[in-house]
Write a protein that holds these residues in place. Structure first.
Motif, PDB file in Angstrom:
ATOM      1  N   SER A 146      44.289  28.376   5.130  1.00  9.65           N
ATOM      2  CA  SER A 146      44.398  28.846   6.097  1.00  9.65           C
ATOM      3  C   SER A 146      43.919  28.114   7.478  1.00  9.65           C
ATOM      4  CB  SER A 146      43.973  30.632   6.645  1.00  9.65           C
ATOM      5  OG  SER A 146      44.052  31.210   5.276  1.00  9.65           O
ATOM      6  N   ALA A 148      49.474  31.411   7.024  1.00 13.21           N
ATOM      7  CA  ALA A 148      49.241  31.493   5.267  1.00 13.21           C
ATOM      8  C   ALA A 148      49.776  29.985   5.468  1.00 13.21           C
ATOM      9  CB  ALA A 148      50.608  32.295   5.095  1.00 13.21           C
ATOM     10  N   ILE A 149      49.350  29.136   5.392  1.00 12.41           N
ATOM     11  CA  ILE A 149      49.508  27.788   5.643  1.00 12.41           C
ATOM     12  C   ILE A 149      47.757  27.201   5.059  1.00 12.41           C
ATOM     13  CG2 ILE A 149      49.827  25.140   6.348  1.00 12.41           C
ATOM     14  CD1 ILE A 149      51.218  26.057   8.531  1.00 12.41           C
ATOM     15  N   ASP A 150      47.742  26.288   3.689  1.00  9.37           N
ATOM     16  CA  ASP A 150      46.937  25.535   3.125  1.00  9.37           C
ATOM     17  C   ASP A 150      47.008  24.185   3.028  1.00  9.37           C
ATOM     18  OD1 ASP A 150      46.100  28.424   2.697  1.00  9.37           O
ATOM     19  OD2 ASP A 150      46.621  28.424   0.789  1.00  9.37           O
ATOM     20  N   SER A 151      46.481  23.670   3.188  1.00  2.54           N
ATOM     21  CA  SER A 151      45.792  21.702   3.051  1.00  2.54           C
ATOM     22  C   SER A 151      45.276  21.430   2.175  1.00  2.54           C
ATOM     23  CB  SER A 151      46.192  21.375   4.323  1.00  2.54           C
ATOM     24  OG  SER A 151      46.072  20.418   4.521  1.00  2.54           O
ATOM     25  N   THR A 204      50.231  20.047   2.195  1.00  6.27           N
ATOM     26  CA  THR A 204      49.881  21.289   3.493  1.00  6.27           C
ATOM     27  C   THR A 204      50.991  21.848   2.999  1.00  6.27           C
ATOM     28  OG1 THR A 204      49.423  19.869   5.325  1.00  6.27           O
ATOM     29  CG2 THR A 204      50.134  21.636   5.346  1.00  6.27           C
ATOM     30  N   GLN A 205      51.091  23.479   2.465  1.00  6.81           N
ATOM     31  CA  GLN A 205      51.734  23.984   1.457  1.00  6.81           C
ATOM     32  C   GLN A 205      52.261  25.487   2.702  1.00  6.81           C
ATOM     33  OE1 GLN A 205      51.664  25.064  -1.920  1.00  6.81           O
ATOM     34  NE2 GLN A 205      50.039  26.066  -1.871  1.00  6.81           N
ATOM     35  N   ARG A 206      52.948  26.278   2.720  1.00  5.36           N
ATOM     36  CA  ARG A 206      53.648  27.007   3.064  1.00  5.36           C
ATOM     37  C   ARG A 206      54.062  28.305   2.554  1.00  5.36           C
ATOM     38  NH1 ARG A 206      56.594  29.153   8.379  1.00  5.36           N
ATOM     39  NH2 ARG A 206      55.677  31.315   8.610  1.00  5.36           N
ATOM     40  N   TRP A 207      53.327  29.226   1.649  1.00  3.57           N
ATOM     41  CA  TRP A 207      54.564  30.426   0.963  1.00  3.57           C
ATOM     42  C   TRP A 207      54.715  31.324   1.838  1.00  3.57           C
ATOM     43  CZ3 TRP A 207      56.653  28.828  -2.826  1.00  3.57           C
ATOM     44  CH2 TRP A 207      55.806  27.785  -3.310  1.00  3.57           C
ATOM     45  N   PRO A 208      56.072  31.462   3.211  1.00  2.73           N
ATOM     46  CA  PRO A 208      56.662  32.554   4.084  1.00  2.73           C
ATOM     47  C   PRO A 208      57.208  34.054   3.617  1.00  2.73           C
ATOM     48  CG  PRO A 208      58.183  31.129   3.751  1.00  2.73           C
ATOM     49  CD  PRO A 208      57.168  29.999   2.778  1.00  2.73           C
TER      50      PRO A 208
END
Length: 497
Positions: free
Chosen positions: A125, A129-132, A478-482
């Motif tokens: 976070s 909703a973004i992890d890195s 860095t990823q996001r799953w909207p």
């Protein structure tokens, strides 16, 4: 006569036409020949390493570590055999060879921690909703070019760490004493390392230049003289490679008036004359603060040199063996001659050293110069032999200025009972490795080894934590799953939280 070959893709290869003699330094006799790799042979090794890289890169770190655990056991089981090979071709006494091997095994032990060493960094976070996270990925094919003085330990500074990081490796050991390196390569295969992950080519400048200029090679590690280190660094980096090149040294020991002089003299004997002075961490200059200290240190060293047992490395009781080759013996003797011509006082002259039954061996007794000055070549140059210079100064600041002004900054030490003086010296001296009442401050495997100034070309030191950084590239993801239920419009501003 036996010819030592190369180790490529799990096999001994010996089809090169050029060879070079390998001597027994204690007798002066040629005991083997070593094949010198052609460009084609080196390219064959690079191709083997490149082919092995994809599968090894995907091998889990835990499985890589298991290979290293088995390798450590094999090294310990074959320790006497390996040390005998070191002594027969380098000349150092067996106890010293065993010390070299044990320090190399320390790095293998450190490499066994690959699952911990290669853990990345994860942040959940960092935004909505973004992890890195960051991870350490291997480079590919990497090489190590190593010197004659530590034919086992210095290669082990490199390849265990490179391999556990997921790289494949090519070792170019010294052609002066190649047998021990070939033997530890065979044991690595026996430990279960897949073919092609580790390769070894013996050779000279042709082999080195091929490795440095081939675009398939991603990085190079080197230990040797400063002149060659500078060449390796500039050639490798010009070819787009990551390079660490450890060069020469002129290590000073400062002896303060409050030092325990008996302990200091004993320590200096081992540090100056162990391995016949053929160590990059050898003490070659003693800086005595005050004439009283200098007279006591010179007297103590001279007395001990009179009883130093010089002889073949395999002979029980020998404390110092021969130099590695006749050519190197002539070079070191030439420095002793030059020191006399320059006006230094030769307190102990080892040039007349004779070893019964070994008249053709490359022996030189311990030499001790007093009243050496910074203008003399025996002070400026790395002699790499059993020659110790004593310089007299009036105070600690003069001693530190002397050390700081030298082009090399590999290692240094201070002998004192004064904690304040030791702390000031350690904090302010412009040298990469510092000992307090320890003459050879070689870091343990979980720290890193390297000097300053013209003793190191590159940003990262050898083994320890720096090795993980050198043999990997950091990648940050860095990823996001909207959410499928939320529709967002376009934004043209730079993303922020």
């Amino acid at each position: 006569m036996n010819t030592i070959g190369h180790f490529i893709n799990g096999e001994i290869v010996n089809d090169d036409q050029r060879t070079q003699p390998v001597y027994n330094p204690a007798t002066g006799e040629t005991q083997r020949q070593v094949a010198l790799a052609s460009r084609a042979t080196v390219e064959r090794a690079i191709a083997a390493a490149e082919a092995a890289f994809p599968a090894w890169r995907e091998t889990p770190p835990l499985k890589r570590a298991q290979v290293m655990f088995r390798y450590k056991q094999l090294l310990e089981q074959h320790a006497e055999e390996i040390c005998g090979l070191i002594t027969d071709e380098h000349g150092k006494v067996l106890d010293d060879a065993m010390g070299e091997l044990m320090r190399g095994i320390e790095v293998v032990e450190y490499a066994c921690g690959a699952p911990e060493l290669l853990k990345g960094e994860y942040s959940k976070s960092v935004g909505p909703a973004i992890d890195s996270w960051s991870e350490f990925q291997p480079l590919g094919v990497v090489v190590g070019i190593t010197p004659f003085n530590f034919p086992v330990m210095v290669p082990m500074w490199m390849f265990p760490m490179a391999i556990i990081c997921g790289n494949t490796f090519i070792l170019k050991p010294s052609e002066r004493d190649p047998s021990a390196a070939l033997r530890i390569a065979e044991l690595l295969q026996q430990a279960g390392l897949p073919d092609g992950v580790f390769n070894l080519v013996n050779g000279d400048k042709e082999a080195v230049d091929t490795l440095l200029n081939d675009p398939r090679v991603q990085a190079a590690s080197f230990v040797g003289s400063t002149m060659v280190a500078e060449y390796i660094y500039h050639t490798g980096t010009a070819a787009g490679k990551r390079v660490q090149a450890l060069g020469g040294a002129k290590n000073h020991a400062v002896v303060m008036p409050d030092a325990d002089l008996d302990n200091a003299v004993n320590a200096l004997m081992g540090a100056a004359y162990g391995s016949c002075g053929e160590r990059c961490m050898a003490i070659s200059v003693v800086v005595c603060v005050g004439d009283t200290v200098a007279d006591a240190v010179v007297g103590g060293l001279a007395e001990k040199l009179a009883h130093l047992k010089v002889g073949p490395g395999r002979e029980s009781g020998s404390e110092m063996g021969p130099l590695v080759t006749a050519q190197h013996l002539r070079k070191v003797r030439g420095y002793v001659d030059r020191g006399l011509d320059e006006g230094a006082e030769l307190v102990v002259d080892g040039r007349g050293q004779r070893v019964e039954g070994h008249a053709e061996g490359f022996f030189l007794g311990g030499c001790l110069f007093d009243r050496v000055t910074p203008e003399m070549s025996i002070y400026r140059d790395e002699i790499f032999g059993p020659v110790l210079c004593v310089v007299r100064v009036e105070n600690l600041q003069q001693a530190m200025t002397l050390i700081d002004n030298h082009e090399y900054g590999n290692g240094t030490c201070i002998f004192t009972r004064d904690g304040e003086a030791a702390r000031f010296f350690s904090d302010h001296i412009r040298v990469g490795m510092v000992g307090v009442n320890i003459p050879l401050p070689v870091p343990v495997a979980y720290h890193s080894f390297g000097g300053w100034k013209r003793s190191l070309f590159g940003d990262l030191h050898a083994y320890g934590p720096d090795a993980v950084r050198f043999y990997t590239r950091r990648k940050t993801i860095t990823q996001r799953w909207p959410s499928a239920s939320v529709r967002e419009g376009s934004s043209y501003a730079f993303p922020t939280l």
